[in-house]
Design a protein around this motif. Structure first.
Motif, short mmCIF file in Angstrom:
data_model
loop_
_atom_site.label_atom_id
_atom_site.label_comp_id
_atom_site.label_asym_id
_atom_site.label_seq_id
_atom_site.Cartn_x
_atom_site.Cartn_y
_atom_site.Cartn_z
N PRO A 174 -5.19 -1.69 -1.08
CA PRO A 174 -4.62 -0.92 -2.19
C PRO A 174 -4.15 0.45 -1.73
O PRO A 174 -4.63 0.99 -0.74
CB PRO A 174 -5.80 -0.81 -3.18
CG PRO A 174 -6.72 -1.92 -2.81
CD PRO A 174 -6.58 -2.11 -1.33
N PRO A 175 -3.21 1.04 -2.48
CA PRO A 175 -2.68 2.35 -2.08
C PRO A 175 -3.74 3.45 -2.13
O PRO A 175 -4.48 3.56 -3.10
CB PRO A 175 -1.57 2.62 -3.11
CG PRO A 175 -1.24 1.29 -3.69
CD PRO A 175 -2.50 0.49 -3.64
N VAL A 176 -3.79 4.25 -1.08
CA VAL A 176 -4.67 5.42 -1.01
C VAL A 176 -3.81 6.58 -0.53
O VAL A 176 -3.36 6.58 0.62
CB VAL A 176 -5.86 5.19 -0.06
CG1 VAL A 176 -6.71 6.44 0.03
CG2 VAL A 176 -6.70 4.01 -0.52
N ALA A 177 -3.57 7.55 -1.42
CA ALA A 177 -2.68 8.66 -1.07
C ALA A 177 -3.23 9.46 0.11
O ALA A 177 -2.53 9.69 1.10
CB ALA A 177 -2.47 9.55 -2.28
N TRP A 178 -4.50 9.89 0.00
CA TRP A 178 -5.16 10.64 1.08
C TRP A 178 -6.52 10.02 1.31
O TRP A 178 -7.22 9.69 0.36
CB TRP A 178 -5.30 12.12 0.71
CG TRP A 178 -4.00 12.85 0.65
CD1 TRP A 178 -3.13 12.88 -0.40
CD2 TRP A 178 -3.39 13.63 1.69
NE1 TRP A 178 -2.03 13.65 -0.08
CE2 TRP A 178 -2.17 14.11 1.20
CE3 TRP A 178 -3.77 13.97 2.99
CZ2 TRP A 178 -1.32 14.92 1.95
CZ3 TRP A 178 -2.93 14.78 3.74
CH2 TRP A 178 -1.72 15.24 3.23
N SER B 47 0.81 -1.22 0.00
CA SER B 47 0.00 0.00 0.00
C SER B 47 0.85 1.27 0.00
O SER B 47 0.29 2.36 0.11
CB SER B 47 -0.92 0.01 1.23
OG SER B 47 -0.16 0.07 2.42
N ALA B 48 2.17 1.15 -0.11
CA ALA B 48 3.05 2.32 -0.13
C ALA B 48 3.42 2.63 -1.57
O ALA B 48 4.30 2.00 -2.15
CB ALA B 48 4.30 2.07 0.72
N ASN B 49 2.72 3.58 -2.16
CA ASN B 49 2.98 3.96 -3.55
C ASN B 49 4.15 4.94 -3.60
O ASN B 49 4.11 5.97 -2.92
CB ASN B 49 1.74 4.61 -4.16
CG ASN B 49 1.21 3.82 -5.33
OD1 ASN B 49 1.72 2.76 -5.64
ND2 ASN B 49 0.20 4.34 -5.98
#
Length: 544
Positions: free
Chosen positions: A185-189, A132-134
């Motif tokens: 999944p990655p979520v920036a904010w 999850s770390a994009n």
């Protein structure tokens, strides 16, 4: 061959039990506990309309509670010990300034005994080390620190210390975000809204209004635009006809200035087993460019004569957009924020409702869309829904093969959503959020309850074949199958108790515990009442 009775599996066909064994197995259901259960089930069958209506009412209330009261989330936070520190400076900031801010953060973190390892990245994000770390794209105005603590308690102390320094105003020049890793999944904010439209200036104006509405929510922290500031640039305004008289073209000027200011690759060098580009660039004092230094630079025309840049045109300062992002090839600006004291999905829903007046008055060609955790939640749910129709069809086929009647299939399927009652109750009592993992548990819960209904309805059919009257056959089926159904439900509940302490599987465990416990109890009372209502069975009905 005669079939013997096994107490732990329930009652076999009465007509298949030898007469000498009937007294022993019938005595099991003459205890006070079974007598009270028989009385309760008989009351439910007698007042079948009230029981069915009450169960449907509870189901409706639970659905409303799930939609309005139960907190929502996408994926739970990870229990890993990493702390992610993101440093955002204004667009156009030099990488040297970014490095200075990152070093000040390092000076705070390095002496802390809670820190196990510390890594810093300036000008780009860290390499992907967790799903999850994009990694963030290259940006001179961005820095990233990865802090690994010794344990979860140390991680929380590091976060608290950094937030205290940030609140005191030590890093007023930058936006510092301190976060933990998330599953999924990655979520920036967590909360994000995208404003789409053709004009960047109008996008920014609409984004300001969206930001004000977001900031009014008490659970929103640090609402801001993803790209906002315009940066000053030195522009050379030239006249193509004048350049042609000097023996130059706009392309010649651009290429030579690129080489003088930024550099251009001229050859490649072999270093060990790697190939490195050799870049040539002009030497500028301190690496800074001003109107005077740029005007003093010289370019060569086709005749080899040196011409100062100041003679090529007029130098002027312009403000340009450093970043224009696109989503599906459409320009947009994202308004995003952190969340505190609530779940991102709930906050997004509240802000989206508050944005309704603004969305109604947007100019033609502009619109607002939801991003963040809600968008990723919808994508994850769609991945389940792709195969769900096929699985539902297969499930109905197997139920039809077992029940061999539409009425029986209806009663089995009607009990599938009853687990929602217990699931909502458990989530509210223990204040657990409902997310993607809990949705998986709720889906599996439907199968568990339908299995219990299959067992119960099959026992009703067996009792009718054994010669029991309809009323007694329905009541006795619930009594006879109560022990195996309750014991298997209790075993399932106890099996999920250890998972309640897990940060990832905790919501799923609570959904299954509450759904199995409450759903099983309701099934033992609801199914006989529904059966009696459907087939119009009354206490005075004659035996079949």
């Amino acid at each position: 061959m005669a079939v013997t009775f096994t107490p732990y599996l329930g009652v076999k066909m009465l007509r298949d039990v030898p007469p000498e064994q009937r007294h022993s197995h019938e005595g099991i259901y003459q205890t006070p506990l079974y007598q009270r259960l028989r009385t309760v089930v008989a009351w439910c069958v007698t007042h079948r309309k009230t029981v069915v209506a009450g169960t449907v009412g509870l189901l409706v209330i639970s659905a409303i509670g799930m939609a309005k009261v139960v907190p929502k989330q996408f994926f739970p936070s990870s229990d890993r010990t990493e702390v992610l520190v993101s440093v955002y400076l204004p667009q156009g900031t030099s990488v040297r300034v970014t490095d200075q801010t990152v070093r000040r953060l390092e000076a705070i973190l390095a002496p802390m005994p809670e820190v196990k390892t510390l890594s810093a990245y300036v000008g780009a994000g860290a390499p992907r080390f967790f799903i999850s770390a994009n990694p963030e794209p290259p940006n001179p105005a961005f820095g990233k620190l990865i802090v690994v603590a010794h344990d979860e308690a140390a991680r929380d102390r590091i976060i608290a210390t950094l937030e205290e320094h940030i609140r005191s105003g030590e890093f007023a020049e930058a936006r510092i975000r301190v976060a933990r890793l998330l599953y999924g999944p990655p979520v920036a904010w967590p909360v994000q809204f995208r404003v789409f439209g053709p004009d960047p200036v109008q996008l920014r104006a609409i984004g300001y209004r969206v930001r004000e509405i977001m900031a009014a929510n008490p659970h929103v922290v640090d609402a801001h635009l993803e790209w906002d500031e315009r940066v000053p640039v030195l522009a050379l305004r030239t006249d193509p006809d004048r350049l042609r008289l000097m023996g130059l073209t706009p392309q010649d000027v651009a290429q030579q200035l690129q080489t003088l200011l930024e550099g251009a690759p001229v050859t490649q060098l072999r270093v060990g087993n790697r190939t490195v580009e050799l870049t040539a660039r002009g030497a500028l004092q301190g690496g800074r460019v001003s109107a005077d230094t740029l005007g003093a630079l010289e370019v060569l025309n086709r005749d080899g004569r040196k011409i100062p840049v100041a003679q090529l045109g007029t130098l002027e300062v312009r403000y340009e957009e450093p970043v224009i992002k696109r989503y599906n090839r459409e320009p947009f600006v994202a308004v995003q924020a952190e969340v505190r004291g609530a779940q991102p999905n709930d906050v997004t829903a509240a802000v989206w409702q508050a944005l309704a007046p603004l969305r109604a008055e947007l100019p033609e060609g502009y619109r607002v869309a939801i991003g963040g955790s809600v968008e990723q939640s919808e994508k994850a749910n769609l991945s389940i829904q792709k195969l769900q129709p096929l699985m539902v069809a297969a499930m109905l086929v197997f139920i039809m093969l077992q029940m061999r009647s539409f009425a029986g299939t209806f009663m089995v399927v009607a009990t599938a959503p009853l687990g929602l009652i217990g699931a909502v109750l458990a989530l509210l009592v223990f204040w657990q959020p409902f997310g993607f993992v809990a949705l998986l548990g709720l889906t599996g819960l439907a199968g568990i309850l339908m299995r219990n209904t299959l067992i119960l309805t099959q026992q009703v059919a067996d009792n009718f074949e054994a010669g029991m009257a309809p009323f007694e056959g329905v009541v006795e089926a619930a009594v006879q199958r109560a022990r195996p159904v309750v014991l298997t439900a209790l075993a399932a509940v106890l099996a999920f108790v250890p998972l309640t302490h897990d940060s990832f599987w905790g919501p799923l465990a609570y959904v299954l515990i509450g759904g199995v416990a409450v759903g099983t109890a309701i099934t033992l009372l609801f199914v006989p009442a529904l059966y009696a209502l459907w087939f119009r069975i009354r206490p005075s009905a004659p035996a079949c």
